[in-house]
Write a protein that holds these residues in place. Structure first.
Motif, PDB file in Angstrom:
ATOM      1  N   LEU A  17       0.825  -1.203   0.000  1.00 28.90           N
ATOM      2  CA  LEU A  17       0.000   0.000   0.000  1.00 28.90           C
ATOM      3  C   LEU A  17       0.864   1.260   0.000  1.00 28.90           C
ATOM      4  CD1 LEU A  17      -2.778  -1.047   2.532  1.00 28.90           C
ATOM      5  CD2 LEU A  17      -3.072  -0.637   0.081  1.00 28.90           C
ATOM      6  N   LEU A  20       2.272   1.789  -3.505  1.00 26.85           N
ATOM      7  CA  LEU A  20       1.238   2.277  -4.422  1.00 26.85           C
ATOM      8  C   LEU A  20       0.966   3.766  -4.182  1.00 26.85           C
ATOM      9  CD1 LEU A  20      -1.252  -0.723  -4.284  1.00 26.85           C
ATOM     10  CD2 LEU A  20       0.011   0.044  -6.295  1.00 26.85           C
ATOM     11  N   ARG A  21       0.891   4.145  -2.913  1.00 21.66           N
ATOM     12  CA  ARG A  21       0.619   5.556  -2.589  1.00 21.66           C
ATOM     13  C   ARG A  21       1.769   6.449  -3.044  1.00 21.66           C
ATOM     14  NH1 ARG A  21       2.220   8.587   1.540  1.00 21.66           N
ATOM     15  NH2 ARG A  21       2.910   6.809   2.828  1.00 21.66           N
ATOM     16  N   ARG A  23       3.946   5.863  -5.307  1.00 21.36           N
ATOM     17  CA  ARG A  23       4.046   5.872  -6.762  1.00 21.36           C
ATOM     18  C   ARG A  23       3.124   6.926  -7.369  1.00 21.36           C
ATOM     19  NH1 ARG A  23       2.919   0.174  -8.932  1.00 21.36           N
ATOM     20  NH2 ARG A  23       4.646  -0.233  -7.498  1.00 21.36           N
ATOM     21  N   ARG A  24       1.999   7.164  -6.696  1.00 20.60           N
ATOM     22  CA  ARG A  24       1.055   8.174  -7.165  1.00 20.60           C
ATOM     23  C   ARG A  24       1.394   9.568  -6.629  1.00 20.60           C
ATOM     24  NH1 ARG A  24      -4.176   5.421  -8.523  1.00 20.60           N
ATOM     25  NH2 ARG A  24      -5.220   7.409  -8.147  1.00 20.60           N
ATOM     26  N   GLN A  26       1.089  10.662  -3.512  1.00 25.42           N
ATOM     27  CA  GLN A  26       0.029  11.134  -2.623  1.00 25.42           C
ATOM     28  C   GLN A  26       0.432  11.029  -1.159  1.00 25.42           C
ATOM     29  OE1 GLN A  26      -3.331   8.679  -3.907  1.00 25.42           O
ATOM     30  NE2 GLN A  26      -4.147  10.431  -5.035  1.00 25.42           N
ATOM     31  N   VAL A  31      -5.094  10.287   0.432  1.00 18.05           N
ATOM     32  CA  VAL A  31      -5.727   8.971   0.281  1.00 18.05           C
ATOM     33  C   VAL A  31      -6.934   8.875   1.209  1.00 18.05           C
ATOM     34  CG1 VAL A  31      -5.425   6.479   0.551  1.00 18.05           C
ATOM     35  CG2 VAL A  31      -3.583   7.866  -0.428  1.00 18.05           C
ATOM     36  N   THR A  35     -10.835   7.890   0.245  1.00 16.97           N
ATOM     37  CA  THR A  35     -11.344   6.588   0.679  1.00 16.97           C
ATOM     38  C   THR A  35     -12.225   6.657   1.920  1.00 16.97           C
ATOM     39  OG1 THR A  35      -9.369   6.174   2.024  1.00 16.97           O
ATOM     40  CG2 THR A  35      -9.318   5.441  -0.278  1.00 16.97           C
ATOM     41  N   LEU A  60      -9.321   0.897  -0.803  1.00 17.68           N
ATOM     42  CA  LEU A  60      -7.941   1.208  -1.160  1.00 17.68           C
ATOM     43  C   LEU A  60      -7.570   0.593  -2.518  1.00 17.68           C
ATOM     44  CD1 LEU A  60      -6.234   0.776   2.316  1.00 17.68           C
ATOM     45  CD2 LEU A  60      -6.397   2.894   0.983  1.00 17.68           C
ATOM     46  N   HIS A  63      -9.173   2.736  -5.116  1.00 14.44           N
ATOM     47  CA  HIS A  63      -8.487   4.020  -5.263  1.00 14.44           C
ATOM     48  C   HIS A  63      -7.186   3.874  -6.049  1.00 14.44           C
ATOM     49  CE1 HIS A  63      -6.759   7.902  -4.405  1.00 14.44           C
ATOM     50  NE2 HIS A  63      -5.730   7.325  -3.817  1.00 14.44           N
ATOM     51  N   HIS A  64      -6.427   2.822  -5.750  1.00 13.25           N
ATOM     52  CA  HIS A  64      -5.137   2.630  -6.419  1.00 13.25           C
ATOM     53  C   HIS A  64      -5.273   1.916  -7.759  1.00 13.25           C
ATOM     54  CE1 HIS A  64      -2.834   4.255  -3.137  1.00 13.25           C
ATOM     55  NE2 HIS A  64      -3.308   3.371  -2.271  1.00 13.25           N
ATOM     56  N   GLU A  65      -6.511   1.549  -8.107  1.00 13.78           N
ATOM     57  CA  GLU A  65      -6.806   0.900  -9.385  1.00 13.78           C
ATOM     58  C   GLU A  65      -6.034  -0.404  -9.549  1.00 13.78           C
ATOM     59  OE1 GLU A  65      -5.921   3.943 -12.267  1.00 13.78           O
ATOM     60  OE2 GLU A  65      -7.840   4.949 -11.952  1.00 13.78           O
TER      61      GLU A  65
END
Length: 201
Positions: A17, A20-21, A23-24, A26, A31, A35, A60, A63-65
């Motif tokens: 997680l 992923l966060r 990488r975006r 954010q 987040v 969410t 989650l 949100h992170h697709e």
């Protein structure tokens, strides 16, 4: 899956997680705003201080697709170690014990030259990424430049070598039990798309 394995999988959710966060680009607050999960809960979830539950993972994942499976899948075994033989470095690209195996091979200049051809069960497909490859196949010898491929039954005496003065890189897919790649789609061949004849050295 036993309790220890389940615990190991859950311990991997937090770092996934976080990756992923990040990488975006954010923050936890961003987040949480999307969410509806509090920043403190997200922080503890990423650090392993909060146990992952379906109620937390579903929003989650959305949100992170990513799929839920991507968040909770067991860690894949890493491929085996690279080996070097006769100037050929083989780097495994797959980790499964059976079925097709993929390798990247780097042949140093002159690698494989003078080595006796080998014979064994299986079927091999190879593609030259860079450099130039010499393939001895039975009584025939082929010169394969970058961008060309070859496939053959490994029960036929064969040897690959690098006759060039710079390294050659090859991707090889090998079926130890004679397995072959399954091609789902093939382009239609017109007069201008006729297959080129094999090049002999």
């Amino acid at each position: 899956m036993d309790a220890a394995a389940v615990q190991q999988v859950l311990e991997q959710v937090g770092p996934r997680l976080r990756r992923l966060r990040e990488r975006r680009g954010q923050t936890l607050a961003e987040v949480g705003a999307v969410t509806g999960i509090s920043v403190s809960t997200l922080s503890r979830l990423e650090s392993g201080g909060r146990r992952a539950t379906l109620e937390l993972l579903l929003p989650l994942a959305a949100h992170h697709e990513v799929s839920l499976d991507e968040l909770v899948a067991p860690a894949r075994r890493s491929p085996g170690r690279r080996t070097v033989r006769h100037g050929v470095t083989s780097i495994p690209l797959t980790s499964q014990p059976g079925g097709l195996r993929a390798y990247k091979q780097v042949l140093a200049p002159g690698a494989g030259e003078g080595v006796q051809p080998q014979v064994h069960e299986g079927y091999e497909w190879m593609y030259v990424l860079s450099g130039r490859l010499r393939l001895l196949l039975g009584e025939q010898e082929f010169a394969l430049p970058a961008g060309e491929a070859a496939e053959f039954d490994t029960r036929l005496p064969h040897r690959i070598s690098n006759p060039g003065d710079r390294p050659a890189e090859v991707v090889s897919i090998f079926g130890p039990q004679g397995q072959r790649m399954h091609v789902r789609a093939r382009p239609r061949r017109g007069p201008a798309q006729a297959p080129a004849p094999s090049r002999q050295a």
